[in-house]
Write a protein that holds these residues in place. Structure first.
Motif, PDB file in Angstrom:
ATOM      1  N   SER A   1      -0.180   6.775  -5.263  1.00 16.14           N
ATOM      2  CA  SER A   1      -0.976   5.890  -4.362  1.00 16.14           C
ATOM      3  C   SER A   1      -1.418   4.722  -5.097  1.00 16.14           C
ATOM      4  CB  SER A   1      -2.199   6.666  -3.737  1.00 16.14           C
ATOM      5  OG  SER A   1      -1.584   7.960  -3.009  1.00 16.14           O
TER       6      SER A   1
ATOM      7  N   THR B   1       1.023   5.312  -0.249  1.00 16.82           N
ATOM      8  CA  THR B   1       0.024   6.525  -0.187  1.00 16.82           C
ATOM      9  C   THR B   1       0.798   8.001  -0.445  1.00 16.82           C
ATOM     10  OG1 THR B   1      -1.058   5.301   1.689  1.00 16.82           O
ATOM     11  CG2 THR B   1      -1.389   7.870   1.515  1.00 16.82           C
ATOM     12  N   ASP B   2       0.398   8.555  -1.593  1.00 19.45           N
ATOM     13  CA  ASP B   2       1.143   9.939  -1.884  1.00 19.45           C
ATOM     14  C   ASP B   2       2.668  10.007  -1.635  1.00 19.45           C
ATOM     15  OD1 ASP B   2       0.773  12.462  -2.540  1.00 19.45           O
ATOM     16  OD2 ASP B   2       0.823  13.524  -0.426  1.00 19.45           O
TER      17      ASP B   2
ATOM     18  N   ARG C   1       0.754  -1.228   0.061  1.00 20.04           N
ATOM     19  CA  ARG C   1      -0.025  -0.070  -0.007  1.00 20.04           C
ATOM     20  C   ARG C   1       0.910   1.281   0.041  1.00 20.04           C
ATOM     21  NH1 ARG C   1      -5.508   1.450   1.194  1.00 20.04           N
ATOM     22  NH2 ARG C   1      -5.879  -0.900   1.607  1.00 20.04           N
TER      23      ARG C   1
ATOM     24  N   GLY D   1       5.465  10.591   1.859  1.00 22.37           N
ATOM     25  CA  GLY D   1       4.393   9.849   1.638  1.00 22.37           C
ATOM     26  C   GLY D   1       4.909   8.444   2.308  1.00 22.37           C
TER      27      GLY D   1
END
Length: 355
Positions: free
Chosen positions: A38, A22-23, A20, A73
Motif C-alpha cells: 500500500s 491498497t493492499d 494510490r 488489492g
C-alpha cells in the motif's frame, strides 16, 4: 520478517495522489512478488522505490502500467481504479502514463523525431502537429539538433533523452522510470537525473523511480520506499531514511553510500568491554546543523575522539554520521549525551588498543 517502518504522518501524507495502491498482492506459484503493498504518490512528487533483485520492483511497475494483473488489492491512477478494466479500457489510461526504460526501446529504423512522435501517431494526431510536438520536446531535453538522426548515431545518454521526450509526448500525468540510468556511466547518469529534476520542476510531473541505485534516489527523489520480498519495510523522506535507516534491509542497501567504520578498525572490534568503545552516531536535520561535534568534544574532552565520518547534505538537509572512540568508563554518559542532542547512537564494540 522486517517490520514496516514509516516516518511521521505529517511528512508523508499527501493531499492529491496520482497513484494510490491498497493492499496489492501478486503471486507466482509459491512466490509472493507483492505481498500487501500500500502506497501513494502525490502530484508533482518524485518517489524512489528501491530494493534488491527479486524484491518486487518489476512486478509493481508492471501492475501500474497494466501489463500485470494483481491477484487482489486496488490500483488507482489519477483518481481512477484500474484493476478491473478491460484491455480496451486500459488504453486511454496508459496515455496518462509515460515510461522510460533501461535499454531505451527506440525503433532503429525511425529518426529521433519519429520515435518521439510515435505515441501521437498511434493516437491519430496529424503529421504536422505531432512533428511540432516532437520538436518542442526535443528542445526540452536538449536534442534540438538531432531530430533527423537515427538511434545508431546517438550516445547512450542521448538515446535516453529521446526516450524521455517520447514518454512526455502525450502529456502524461505520471512518468514511470524503470532502471532508466542503469546502463549509463556516472557522468551521463547525473545529466539524466538533472534533466528529470528539471522536467519535474517545470512541468510539475509526478515521477516514480524504480531502481537499485541508491545514488539515483539520493540525488532526485523526495521520498523513498524500500521493498523486500514483496513488502514495504521502510518509507519516508529521503533524507530521513538515508540518515537513519531502521531496518537491516535498508542499512544493507545504503552501505555503499553511507560512511562505514574503516575496515582496519572493524576487523578488531570485540564485544568485550576491554579498551575503547566504538560508537556510531547518526544525526540529521536541525540537530545536525548545530555544533554537534564541538558539543561532544567539550563534554568529553579527554575521553573521546573522532575516528571517521562527517556531515553531508541530502535534499538540502544536513546529515551526519560519525564513528567515535570513547573510554569504556564514559561510553554510557556519551551515549546519553548524544541522544539528548537528537542523535541515534549504537555501540558497535570495543578495540583493545588505539583505533
Amino acid at each position: 520478517m522486517n517490520k514496516h517502518v514509516s516516518w511521521t504522518a505529517s511528512e508523508t501524507e499527501t493531499s492529491e495522489d496520482v497513484i494510490r495502491l491498497t493492499d496489492l498482492r501478486r503471486r507466482f506459484g509459491e512466490t509472493a512478488a507483492l505481498d500487501g503493498v500500500s502506497l501513494s504518490v502525490q502530484r508533482g512528487e518524485i518517489l524512489g522505490i528501491i530494493g534488491r533483485s527479486g524484491a518486487g520492483k518489476s512486478t509493481l511497475i508492471r501492475c501500474l502500467n497494466g501489463l500485470e494483473r494483481p491477484d487482489s488489492g486496488k490500483i488507482e491512477i489519477d483518481g481512477r481504479e484500474i484493476t478491473g478494466l478491460t484491455e480496451a479500457s486500459l488504453q486511454p489510461l496508459r496515455r496518462k502514463i509515460g515510461m522510460i526504460f533501461q535499454h531505451f526501446n527506440l525503433l532503429s529504423a525511425k529518426t529521433v523525431e519519429e520515435n518521439v512522435a510515435l505515441p501521437l501517431k498511434i493516437e491519430g494526431w496529424p503529421k504536422a502537429k505531432r512533428l511540432a510536438r516532437a520538436a518542442e520536446l526535443l528542445e526540452l531535453v536538449g536534442l534540438s539538433g538531432k531530430a533527423k538522426a537515427y538511434p545508431s548515431e546517438l550516445s547512450g545518454g542521448q538515446k535516453q533523452r529521446v526516450g524521455i521526450a517520447r514518454a512526455l509526448a502525450a502529456s502524461p500525468a505520471l512518468l514511470l522510470s524503470d532502471e532508466a540510468t542503469s546502463a549509463l556511466d556516472p557522468e551521463t547518469t547525473r545529466s539524466i537525473l538533472a534533466l528529470l529534476k528539471d522536467i519535474n520542476s517545470k512541468l510539475g510531473l509526478t515521477i516514480l523511480l524504480i531502481t537499485h541505485e541508491m545514488e539515483v534516489v539520493r540525488n532526485i527523489a523526495d521520498r523513498v520506499t524500500v521493498l523486500d520480498a514483496g513488502r514495504i519495510v521502510e518509507e519516508g523522506p529521503v533524507w530521513q531514511v538515508f540518515s537513519r535507516p531502521q531496518t537491516e534491509t535498508t542499512k544493507s542497501l545504503l552501505s555503499g553510500i553511507r560512511p562505514q567504520l574503516p575496515l582496519n578498525i572493524a576487523e578488531r572490534l570485540s564485544p568485550s568491554g576491554e579498551g575503547d568503545a566504538i560508537v556510531a552516531i547518526d544525526i540529521a536535520g536541525l540537530a545536525a546543523a548545530g555544533p554537534f561535534l564541538r558539543s561532544l568534544s567539550a563534554a568529553f574532552p579527554n575521553d573521546s575522539r573522532l575516528v571517521h565520518g562527517g556531515v553531508d547534505h541530502i535534499r538540502e538537509q544536513p546529515v551526519g554520521r560519525f564513528f567515535v572512540a570513547v573510554s569504556a568508563a564514559s561510553v554510557s554518559n556519551l551515549v546519553s549525551f548524544a541522544e539528548r542532542l537528537g542523535a541515534q547512537v549504537e555501540v558497535l564494540g570495543h578495540v583493545a588498543d588505539h583505533a
